[in-house]
Design a protein around this motif. Structure first.
Motif, PDB file in Angstrom:
ATOM      1  N   VAL A  53     -26.710  12.331  39.750  1.00 40.51           N
ATOM      2  CA  VAL A  53     -27.469  11.153  40.197  1.00 40.51           C
ATOM      3  C   VAL A  53     -26.837   9.931  39.463  1.00 40.51           C
ATOM      4  CG1 VAL A  53     -29.484  11.641  38.842  1.00 40.51           C
ATOM      5  CG2 VAL A  53     -29.521  10.174  40.812  1.00 40.51           C
ATOM      6  N   ARG A  54     -26.528   8.891  40.018  1.00 44.95           N
ATOM      7  CA  ARG A  54     -25.883   7.791  39.263  1.00 44.95           C
ATOM      8  C   ARG A  54     -26.214   6.521  40.421  1.00 44.95           C
ATOM      9  NH1 ARG A  54     -23.614   5.827  43.366  1.00 44.95           N
ATOM     10  NH2 ARG A  54     -22.555   4.377  41.659  1.00 44.95           N
ATOM     11  N   GLY A  55     -25.790   5.291  39.292  1.00 44.91           N
ATOM     12  CA  GLY A  55     -26.310   4.047  39.848  1.00 44.91           C
ATOM     13  C   GLY A  55     -27.516   3.721  39.393  1.00 44.91           C
ATOM     14  N   ALA A  56     -27.673   2.408  38.823  1.00 49.99           N
ATOM     15  CA  ALA A  56     -28.745   1.995  38.026  1.00 49.99           C
ATOM     16  C   ALA A  56     -30.240   2.338  38.751  1.00 49.99           C
ATOM     17  CB  ALA A  56     -28.709   0.577  37.658  1.00 49.99           C
ATOM     18  N   PRO A  57     -30.147   1.828  40.002  1.00 50.92           N
ATOM     19  CA  PRO A  57     -31.813   1.900  40.586  1.00 50.92           C
ATOM     20  C   PRO A  57     -31.819   3.497  40.738  1.00 50.92           C
ATOM     21  CG  PRO A  57     -30.554   0.302  41.579  1.00 50.92           C
ATOM     22  CD  PRO A  57     -29.497   0.891  40.818  1.00 50.92           C
ATOM     23  N   ALA A  96     -29.854   9.842  28.183  1.00 50.57           N
ATOM     24  CA  ALA A  96     -28.831  10.214  28.870  1.00 50.57           C
ATOM     25  C   ALA A  96     -27.610   9.259  29.157  1.00 50.57           C
ATOM     26  CB  ALA A  96     -29.394  10.637  30.427  1.00 50.57           C
ATOM     27  N   ARG A  97     -27.839   8.084  29.126  1.00 49.38           N
ATOM     28  CA  ARG A  97     -27.114   6.910  29.651  1.00 49.38           C
ATOM     29  C   ARG A  97     -27.540   5.743  29.187  1.00 49.38           C
ATOM     30  NH1 ARG A  97     -24.112   6.954  35.442  1.00 49.38           N
ATOM     31  NH2 ARG A  97     -22.399   5.931  33.739  1.00 49.38           N
ATOM     32  N   PRO A  98     -26.862   4.620  28.577  1.00 51.34           N
ATOM     33  CA  PRO A  98     -27.242   3.837  27.639  1.00 51.34           C
ATOM     34  C   PRO A  98     -27.126   2.347  28.349  1.00 51.34           C
ATOM     35  CG  PRO A  98     -24.921   4.052  26.924  1.00 51.34           C
ATOM     36  CD  PRO A  98     -25.348   5.067  27.904  1.00 51.34           C
ATOM     37  N   LEU A 203     -13.887   7.363  40.406  1.00 54.22           N
ATOM     38  CA  LEU A 203     -13.663   7.344  41.985  1.00 54.22           C
ATOM     39  C   LEU A 203     -15.013   7.085  42.863  1.00 54.22           C
ATOM     40  CD1 LEU A 203     -11.054  10.203  42.306  1.00 54.22           C
ATOM     41  CD2 LEU A 203     -10.838   7.653  41.538  1.00 54.22           C
ATOM     42  N   GLN A 204     -16.157   6.210  42.445  1.00 57.93           N
ATOM     43  CA  GLN A 204     -17.223   6.233  43.052  1.00 57.93           C
ATOM     44  C   GLN A 204     -17.058   5.427  44.308  1.00 57.93           C
ATOM     45  OE1 GLN A 204     -16.979   5.621  39.816  1.00 57.93           O
ATOM     46  NE2 GLN A 204     -18.970   6.093  38.759  1.00 57.93           N
ATOM     47  N   GLY A 205     -15.850   4.795  44.237  1.00 55.58           N
ATOM     48  CA  GLY A 205     -15.495   3.756  45.341  1.00 55.58           C
ATOM     49  C   GLY A 205     -14.977   4.922  46.716  1.00 55.58           C
ATOM     50  N   ALA A 254     -23.375  -6.459  33.191  1.00 51.44           N
ATOM     51  CA  ALA A 254     -22.603  -5.417  33.078  1.00 51.44           C
ATOM     52  C   ALA A 254     -22.509  -4.491  34.134  1.00 51.44           C
ATOM     53  CB  ALA A 254     -23.367  -4.487  32.121  1.00 51.44           C
ATOM     54  N   ASN A 255     -21.488  -4.011  34.717  1.00 54.07           N
ATOM     55  CA  ASN A 255     -21.078  -3.137  36.056  1.00 54.07           C
ATOM     56  C   ASN A 255     -20.072  -2.414  35.704  1.00 54.07           C
ATOM     57  OD1 ASN A 255     -22.042  -2.191  38.565  1.00 54.07           O
ATOM     58  ND2 ASN A 255     -20.438  -3.511  39.430  1.00 54.07           N
ATOM     59  N   LYS A 256     -19.796  -1.525  36.913  1.00 64.48           N
ATOM     60  CA  LYS A 256     -18.736  -0.451  36.612  1.00 64.48           C
ATOM     61  C   LYS A 256     -17.458  -1.022  35.949  1.00 64.48           C
ATOM     62  CE  LYS A 256     -18.871   2.986  36.891  1.00 64.48           C
ATOM     63  NZ  LYS A 256     -19.203   3.789  35.875  1.00 64.48           N
ATOM     64  N   ILE A 257     -16.869  -0.576  35.340  1.00 63.30           N
ATOM     65  CA  ILE A 257     -15.337  -0.944  34.414  1.00 63.30           C
ATOM     66  C   ILE A 257     -14.417  -1.145  35.672  1.00 63.30           C
ATOM     67  CG2 ILE A 257     -14.336   1.642  34.682  1.00 63.30           C
ATOM     68  CD1 ILE A 257     -14.099  -1.534  31.707  1.00 63.30           C
TER      69      ILE A 257
END
Ligand code: MRU
Length: 354
Positions: A53-57, A96-98, A203-205, A254-257
């Protein structure tokens, strides 16, 4: 896969009978749609860390439902023991993720429920936690819907849109943030031509945005990250829409590299660069981008993952930051659930939170 196969499912949910956290395992997409039912803290932590599960919201909602799921079977008798365990799990999941502020934001909302009811029994606390988790889920849906409607005011039918990473439905419960205008526009019969960066290294895109856009019948073109300039130069992109993991009080984001590079290109070509930001992702305690903690991830994600065989020399040094910071001056506007926010962002954000 079509819309029925993916977009009709909430990305994050609670099984309202068992209280379990239910997620679509995003590491298996686009090949397989697999649902995971989680309630052990270790499994929830692992799911967030490994980007199941990923993506901030989505991470925020998963943590809220997850901490309820993890606590719902704790013994009823001893409130002190319950709260002790609750805060241990809160701290563990928060680690888990900062970078994505939504994770601690959602866990702190759950913690406030415990703190605000010092006289409640364990059984009452469990009921209150369940209600708060479902409220956080419902708010996410409403917020993303509003982002979609406000975002849609910035584009016209037929426009070319470029996006980076996945800030779509798969990054929220429904609709998404950056892709919400596209999904809401589709409901109204509009069609956009969306270019999705593949988004190295995870490769989320390619795996997720391309998948969910195609499922919604969107005219979708997948490009490698280093092709964005070529596409922009041809005049094919009228707007860039991206999501965010933490927005500082001055608008640095801050967003995806790779996002900041896209913003620099957009400025060069005179293309508006929009950041879709739920208010829960704006961190007013963070003065500017230099204060944002950037997650670094393991080398094998760059050297091996998604390749048939390792493609880099053994022992090569790898730098793998998961996010970068886009300077506020490169951002045309933020799309929030309260409307479109234009510079100067600092005073505009302060007014929003007052
Ligand atoms: O590492 P990820 O896949 O969790 O990163 C996701 C992003 O960077 C998204 O753009 C951001 O979280 C916004 S999602 C609505």
């Amino acid at each position: 896969m079509n819309k029925d196969n993916i977009l009709r499912h909430d990305t994050v949910a609670m099984d309202e009978t068992t209280g379990e956290l239910v997620i679509i395992d995003q590491t298996r997409l686009p090949g397989e749609t697999v649902f995971l039912r989680l309630s052990r803290p270790e499994d929830i932590h692992e799911a967030i860390y490994l980007l199941r599960v990923r993506g901030a919201p989505a991470i925020g909602v998963a943590a809220a439902i997850g901490i309820y799921a993890a606590c719902r079977d704790l013994p009823e008798g001893d409130r002190a023991a319950f709260t002790d365990e609750f805060f241990k799990i809160r701290d563990y999941l928060a680690s888990a993720r900062p970078t994505a502020v939504n994770l601690t934001w959602a866990l702190n909302r759950m913690a406030q429920v415990v703190e605000a009811h010092p006289a409640s029994t364990v059984s009452e606390l469990k009921a209150l936690l369940r209600r708060e988790a479902l409220t956080i889920r419902d708010e996410d849906i409403q917020v993303c819907r509003a982002l979609g409607e406000y975002g849609l005011t910035l584009i016209r039918d037929g426009d070319g849109i470029l996006t980076h990473c996945n800030a779509g439905q798969l990054a929220t419960v429904r609709y998404g943030t950056a892709l919400a205008p596209v999904h809401v526009g589709r409901e109204q019969g509009m069609q956009f031509r969306v270019f999705t960066d593949e988004t190295r290294p995870l490769l989320q895109g390619a795996r997720l945005s391309a998948f969910e856009l195609a499922a919604d019948g969107v005219d979708t073109t997948l490009i490698c990250d280093n092709m964005a300039s070529a596409v922009m130069k041809q005049g094919w992109v009228q707007a860039v829409f991206v999501g965010c993991d933490r927005v500082a009080a001055n608008g640095d984001t801050a967003n995806k590299i790779g996002t900041s590079g896209v913003a620099i290109l957009a400025k060069h070509y005179g293309i508006p660069f929009y950041v879709c930001a739920p208010l829960s992702t704006i961190d007013m305690r963070c003065p500017d981008g230099s204060a944002i903690c950037i997650e670094e991830r393991p080398a094998h994600e760059v050297t091996e993952l998604w390749y048939q065989q390792r493609m880099a020399p053994e022992n090569i040094r790898v730098y793998n930051p998961a996010f970068d910071v886009t300077d506020a001056e490169l951002i045309t506007a933020f799309v929030t659930e309260k409307g479109v926010i234009r510079p100067p962002f600092g005073p505009a954000f302060r007014a929003l939170f007052e």
